[in-house]
Design a protein around this motif. Structure first.
Motif, PDB file in Angstrom:
ATOM      1  N   UNK A  94       0.805  -1.121   0.015  1.00 41.16           N
ATOM      2  CA  UNK A  94       0.110   0.007   0.011  1.00 41.16           C
ATOM      3  C   UNK A  94       0.847   1.450   0.039  1.00 41.16           C
ATOM      4  N   UNK A  95       2.173   1.180   0.269  1.00 42.06           N
ATOM      5  CA  UNK A  95       2.912   2.139   0.161  1.00 42.06           C
ATOM      6  C   UNK A  95       3.142   2.906  -1.269  1.00 42.06           C
ATOM      7  N   UNK A  96       2.708   2.140  -2.304  1.00 43.30           N
ATOM      8  CA  UNK A  96       2.600   2.623  -3.709  1.00 43.30           C
ATOM      9  C   UNK A  96       1.422   3.515  -3.828  1.00 43.30           C
ATOM     10  N   UNK A  97       0.369   3.788  -2.844  1.00 44.07           N
ATOM     11  CA  UNK A  97      -0.676   4.472  -3.076  1.00 44.07           C
ATOM     12  C   UNK A  97      -0.726   5.258  -1.499  1.00 44.07           C
ATOM     13  N   UNK A  98      -0.123   6.319  -1.653  1.00 43.90           N
ATOM     14  CA  UNK A  98       0.219   7.094  -0.365  1.00 43.90           C
ATOM     15  C   UNK A  98      -1.253   7.637   0.378  1.00 43.90           C
ATOM     16  N   UNK A  99      -2.179   7.993  -0.393  1.00 46.54           N
ATOM     17  CA  UNK A  99      -3.536   8.354   0.044  1.00 46.54           C
ATOM     18  C   UNK A  99      -4.271   7.299   0.350  1.00 46.54           C
ATOM     19  N   UNK A 100      -4.239   6.167   0.276  1.00 46.34           N
ATOM     20  CA  UNK A 100      -4.985   5.145   0.473  1.00 46.34           C
ATOM     21  C   UNK A 100      -5.506   4.962   1.763  1.00 46.34           C
ATOM     22  N   UNK A 101      -4.678   5.491   2.964  1.00 45.79           N
ATOM     23  CA  UNK A 101      -5.105   5.528   4.153  1.00 45.79           C
ATOM     24  C   UNK A 101      -6.580   6.136   4.608  1.00 45.79           C
ATOM     25  N   UNK A 102      -6.946   7.147   3.834  1.00 43.88           N
ATOM     26  CA  UNK A 102      -8.161   7.937   3.920  1.00 43.88           C
ATOM     27  C   UNK A 102      -9.258   7.065   3.504  1.00 43.88           C
ATOM     28  N   UNK A 103      -9.206   6.426   2.395  1.00 44.03           N
ATOM     29  CA  UNK A 103     -10.211   5.514   2.024  1.00 44.03           C
ATOM     30  C   UNK A 103     -10.353   4.404   3.031  1.00 44.03           C
ATOM     31  N   UNK A 104      -9.553   3.679   3.339  1.00 41.82           N
ATOM     32  CA  UNK A 104      -9.398   2.419   4.298  1.00 41.82           C
ATOM     33  C   UNK A 104     -10.145   3.199   5.575  1.00 41.82           C
ATOM     34  N   UNK A 105      -9.885   4.020   6.192  1.00 40.63           N
ATOM     35  CA  UNK A 105     -10.552   4.558   7.462  1.00 40.63           C
ATOM     36  C   UNK A 105     -11.887   4.870   7.406  1.00 40.63           C
ATOM     37  N   UNK A 106     -12.276   5.521   5.822  1.00 38.24           N
ATOM     38  CA  UNK A 106     -13.840   5.843   5.710  1.00 38.24           C
ATOM     39  C   UNK A 106     -14.301   4.518   5.592  1.00 38.24           C
ATOM     40  N   UNK A 107     -14.066   3.413   4.762  1.00 34.00           N
ATOM     41  CA  UNK A 107     -14.638   2.268   4.601  1.00 34.00           C
ATOM     42  C   UNK A 107     -14.900   1.561   6.156  1.00 34.00           C
ATOM     43  N   UNK A 108     -13.848   1.618   6.931  1.00 35.33           N
ATOM     44  CA  UNK A 108     -14.134   1.145   8.384  1.00 35.33           C
ATOM     45  C   UNK A 108     -15.385   1.831   8.986  1.00 35.33           C
ATOM     46  N   UNK A 109     -15.341   3.139   8.889  1.00 37.21           N
ATOM     47  CA  UNK A 109     -16.491   3.785   9.376  1.00 37.21           C
ATOM     48  C   UNK A 109     -17.940   3.437   8.842  1.00 37.21           C
ATOM     49  N   UNK A 110     -17.642   3.432   7.498  1.00 37.05           N
ATOM     50  CA  UNK A 110     -19.131   3.276   6.834  1.00 37.05           C
ATOM     51  C   UNK A 110     -19.682   1.905   6.796  1.00 37.05           C
ATOM     52  N   UNK A 111     -18.707   0.998   6.715  1.00 34.44           N
ATOM     53  CA  UNK A 111     -18.849  -0.577   6.220  1.00 34.44           C
ATOM     54  C   UNK A 111     -17.890  -1.396   7.171  1.00 34.44           C
ATOM     55  N   UNK A 112     -18.129  -1.102   8.552  1.00 33.38           N
ATOM     56  CA  UNK A 112     -17.169  -2.000   9.541  1.00 33.38           C
ATOM     57  C   UNK A 112     -17.505  -3.350   9.300  1.00 33.38           C
ATOM     58  N   UNK A 113     -18.574  -3.871   8.709  1.00 33.92           N
ATOM     59  CA  UNK A 113     -18.786  -5.308   8.437  1.00 33.92           C
ATOM     60  C   UNK A 113     -17.750  -6.141   7.629  1.00 33.92           C
ATOM     61  N   UNK A 114     -16.950  -5.314   6.779  1.00 33.31           N
ATOM     62  CA  UNK A 114     -16.059  -6.044   6.053  1.00 33.31           C
ATOM     63  C   UNK A 114     -14.611  -6.064   6.600  1.00 33.31           C
ATOM     64  N   UNK A 115     -13.878  -7.208   6.405  1.00 33.58           N
ATOM     65  CA  UNK A 115     -12.615  -7.405   6.899  1.00 33.58           C
ATOM     66  C   UNK A 115     -11.266  -6.991   6.036  1.00 33.58           C
ATOM     67  N   UNK A 116     -10.682  -5.976   6.403  1.00 32.50           N
ATOM     68  CA  UNK A 116      -9.408  -5.695   5.320  1.00 32.50           C
ATOM     69  C   UNK A 116      -8.190  -5.763   5.970  1.00 32.50           C
ATOM     70  N   UNK A 117      -7.375  -6.165   5.197  1.00 34.04           N
ATOM     71  CA  UNK A 117      -5.930  -6.217   5.836  1.00 34.04           C
ATOM     72  C   UNK A 117      -5.057  -5.659   4.798  1.00 34.04           C
ATOM     73  N   UNK A 118      -4.236  -4.671   5.415  1.00 33.01           N
ATOM     74  CA  UNK A 118      -3.334  -3.958   4.219  1.00 33.01           C
ATOM     75  C   UNK A 118      -1.768  -4.117   4.717  1.00 33.01           C
ATOM     76  N   UNK A 119      -1.061  -4.302   3.677  1.00 29.90           N
ATOM     77  CA  UNK A 119       0.590  -4.799   3.956  1.00 29.90           C
ATOM     78  C   UNK A 119       1.384  -3.506   3.438  1.00 29.90           C
TER      79      UNK A 119
END
Length: 411
Positions: A94-119
């Motif tokens: 995920x270091x290849x997409x620096x702005x991805x953190x904002x999207x992942x945090x938003x998904x966690x808030x809006x859709x907490x039912x999904x399991x997401x693992x970032x490396x």
């Protein structure tokens, strides 16, 4: 190979208040293998994307998107359904997409039912990936206990832990066996590829070649990731760390990096190496650094494997042993510092975690006199726990515990 981190991943899966999981660490420490192995054993289906090679995915996620649109794209691209609880979404590199953190945090808030693992390769920026929005696990090379597991020495690892808890001797036969495994670990280190190479035929001949390739990959990562203008300084500083450990003093000597090197030139490169996870810090009045793996330390120093297998007490073997200890203490969650009393006495490791304080000295020659811990207690008037890690078997002394150096993972 069995990793202790698997237990943490299982706990994360069970936690109803989970955030997206960030798995971070240097290249070739086993992050991707660990994530995929965990997914295979704990989920019905896995959606895996490598943002370094899956360019369409990386390009799509580089633009700000609504969470539902991003999830729909990933599901469509993978050709697999993303279902709550039974699917795991893995985003690698995920270091290849620096702005991805904002999207992942938003998904966690809006859709907490999904399991997401970032490396993330290396340590992620705390400003982008903070502990309020992400669950974070830092991955290190295999520790000595995991190395024993990889070589089917389960009973030996259990006995070491049992005798550490009772501080009773392991016995001559088991103690010598454990020491032999420790010397072997100093050669291979804990990088998974090195351990796997040894495990194939129980031979070490090709391990140095594997380690050399790993060194080249790490230097390449430093070149790609270091800030513009200090890349060469970061590489030179990183390569000098093992040589720093061979000298007697604790103060970092810039002259060992290159002729004419100064603190002004290398202050930022050293800081970047630490923040990015390429070195381990032991701080006091001056900075003391360690490599992240004792096997790579030996390879940079050019130590012959047979020399480490003999257990001889040399500057190089002491450098590798200190790296071994720093590896394990850091992985066990301790903050590292050291203590010295001029030229009179020195304790190489003062460990602190959650209010617990431990002083650790070591020696590689049996029954060698050492008064460092006794002098430390007298001068500092402290009741800190004290361990002398040695090539001797477990036993208790009046002021401190003598513990075999191979049991460092138990501290």
């Amino acid at each position: 190979m069995r990793r202790k981190y698997t237990d943490s991943l299982i706990q994360w899966k069970k936690n109803p208040h989970r955030h997206p999981l960030l798995l971070q660490g240097l290249r070739q420490t086993g992050k991707t293998w660990l994530a995929l192995d965990f997914a295979e054993k704990n989920y019905k289906n896995t959606l895996y994307f490598n943002l370094e090679t899956d360019k369409p995915v990386a390009d799509y996620l580089s633009v700000s998107r609504p969470p539902q649109d991003a999830l729909l794209f990933l599901e469509t691209y993978a050709g697999k359904p993303l279902k709550p609880s039974v699917s795991l979404l893995i985003l690698d590199n995920i270091q290849c997409v620096p702005k991805l953190s904002t999207l992942l945090a938003t998904i966690s808030l809006d859709h907490p039912q999904y399991h997401i693992l970032a490396i993330h390769r290396g340590l992620a920026s705390p400003e982008l990936y903070n502990k309020n929005d992400f669950d974070i696990i830092s991955l290190y090379p295999l520790d000595f206990e995991e190395f024993l597991w990889a070589n089917a020495e389960y009973a030996l690892s259990r006995e070491i832990r049992r005798h550490f808890s009772t501080l009773t001797p392991l016995g001559k036969e088991l103690h010598q066996k454990a020491l032999s495994q420790f010397y072997l670990y100093l050669v291979t280190g804990g990088m998974p590829l090195s351990v796997l190479e040894y495990r194939k035929e129980k031979k070490l001949l090709m391990v140095p070649d594997i380690q050399q390739k790993l060194l080249e990959l790490i230097l390449g990562d430093i070149s790609n990731q270091a800030p513009t203008g200090i890349t060469r300084h970061c590489q030179n500083a990183w390569l000098s760390i093992p040589a720093q450990l061979e000298k007697s003093g604790r103060r970092f000597q810039y002259s060992l990096i290159t002729k004419g090197a100064t603190a002004k030139t290398y202050e930022k490169p050293l800081d970047w190496l630490l923040r990015s996870g390429y070195a381990l810090a032991c701080r006091q009045t001056s900075l003391h650094l360690y490599p992240t793996d004792c096997g790579l330390c030996a390879r940079v120093l050019g130590v012959p494997s047979y020399q480490l297998l003999t257990g001889s007490d040399t500057p190089a073997s002491r450098a590798c042993t200190e790296t071994f200890l720093a590896q394990h203490f850091t992985r066990n969650g301790y903050t590292l510092s050291y203590w010295s009393s001029g030229n009179q006495a020195e304790v190489p490791f003062l460990l602190e975690k959650e209010g617990r304080h431990i002083a650790v000295d070591y020696r590689l020659t049996p029954h060698q006199k050492t008064r460092n811990l006794t002098r430390f207690r007298a001068e500092m008037n402290t009741n800190a726990e004290m361990y002398l890690l040695s090539v001797e078997d477990f036993r208790e002394k009046e002021n401190y515990h003598i513990v075999p150096v191979y049991a460092g993972f138990c501290v």
